[in-house]
Design an enzyme around this catalytic site. Structure first.
Site, PDB file in Angstrom:
ATOM      1  CB  VAL A  12      -0.990  -0.081   1.171  1.00  0.00           C
ATOM      2  CG1 VAL A  12      -0.298   0.253   2.458  1.00  0.00           C
ATOM      3  CG2 VAL A  12      -1.971   1.023   1.035  1.00  0.00           C
ATOM      4  CE1 TYR A  13       3.462   1.289   4.833  1.00  0.00           C
ATOM      5  CE2 TYR A  13       5.352   0.508   4.348  1.00  0.00           C
ATOM      6  CZ  TYR A  13       4.433   0.651   5.061  1.00  0.00           C
ATOM      7  OH  TYR A  13       4.337   0.213   6.419  1.00  0.00           O
TER       8      TYR A  13
END
Length: 314
Positions: free
Chosen positions: A53-54
């Protein structure tokens, strides 16, 4: 040279400071990220923490930016075998949740971005209690059997669900969690201490705490009347309003002065001295921020110093 530590029951040996990859492709561009990664590994570091998700929360980003930057760096340096790569599943906008199908699809997407055929440590990022632990562990075990993942771990999970997962793995002879990534630091102790920490100790799990520096508060740069230019400044500065936050800073200042080291190094050393903790996670936007973090490998606090910080943070 700082000695490596064994990660729980796994065969992984890691540097006592995991480098947080949340800033890669967010507050650190590709060139800055490469410089930080080069400096970290030059100092003996080998444990890099990312997530699929980063950094999807940034305007214009899709998620996966951190893994992509890390993958390009690994390819350009040719050092994949020397680095322990950790990443996570469940929060990517296109790969939400922990269904078996999603875990496998997300892992393949992470492998593509990382430019590698295996992930050393694969975490469930946030537990999804609506998915049976049997389904989650079953899917993770398939990834291990296929050679795509070496070891599995959990982050943000209740003691009850963690216990059920471990019991299922042990009963069925499937891949078993070797590490746990809890939110844990000097101003947030109840997020790990107690039942979760006892369970980790009992089952041989290594703790790899995130928010180890409380979004920067425990670096000591937040002081009354100062303004800090950081994407996380508002979250960190709130600790100044609490009596505990001020007590902790005061104790950190005294111990840091006695050892002639940065405040951040002392805060990380306290964490590293806690039962089950193998390597706190902290991120650096610039090479200049790195020495205070990797210094944790060289600093051993006395029992009295650990006690003073434990008391101040109570």
């Amino acid at each position: 040279m700082t000695s490596l530590r064994k990660l729980g029951s796994s065969d992984l040996e890691v540097f006592p400071l995991a480098l947080g990859g949340n800033v890669f492709g967010w507050t650190a561009d590709e060139a800055q990220s490469f410089a930080v990664l080069d400096a970290y590994t030059a100092a003996g570091g080998n444990f890099i923490d990312s997530a699929d998700v980063y950094s999807a929360w940034v305007d214009g980003n899709q998620g996966g930016e951190s893994e992509t930057v890390l993958g390009k760096w690994l390819a350009s340096r040719g050092n994949r075998a020397d680095v322990v790569v950790a990443t996570k599943v469940s929060q990517h906008p296109e790969f939400q949740g922990l269904s078996a199908a999603n875990i496998k699809a997300a892992a393949d997407a992470s492998l593509r971005r990382l430019g590698t055929d295996y992930i050393d440590l694969y975490y469930t990022h946030y537990d999804k209690p609506d998915v049976p632990v049997e389904e989650i562990i079953g899917a993770l075990d398939e990834l291990v059997t296929a050679g795509k993942v070496r070891h599995i771990a959990a982050s943000n999970i209740s003691a009850e669900r963690l216990r059920a997962s471990i019991e299922f793995s042990d009963r069925e002879g499937l891949a078993r969690y070797v590490a746990l990534q809890p939110h844990y630091n000097l101003v947030s102790r109840d997020t790990y201490e107690g039942e979760l920490q006892h369970l980790a100790a009992r089952t041989g799990l290594a703790a790899v705490p995130y928010y180890a520096l409380a979004s920067g508060f425990l670096t000591g740069k937040y002081r009354p009347g100062t303004t800090v230019d950081s994407a996380r400044a508002s979250g960190a500065a709130q600790h100044l309003q609490t009596e505990r936050g001020r007590r902790v800073l005061d104790a950190l200042d005294g111990i840091a002065a006695a050892h002639d080291v940065p405040v951040a190094t002392v805060a990380l050393a306290w964490l590293a001295a806690q039962p089950t903790v193998v390597a706190p996670i902290a991120s650096a936007r610039t090479v200049e921020q790195l020495p205070a973090l990797i210094g944790v490998g060289e600093l051993t606090l006395t029992e009295a110093e650990v006690g003073r910080l434990t008391e101040a943070s109570a």
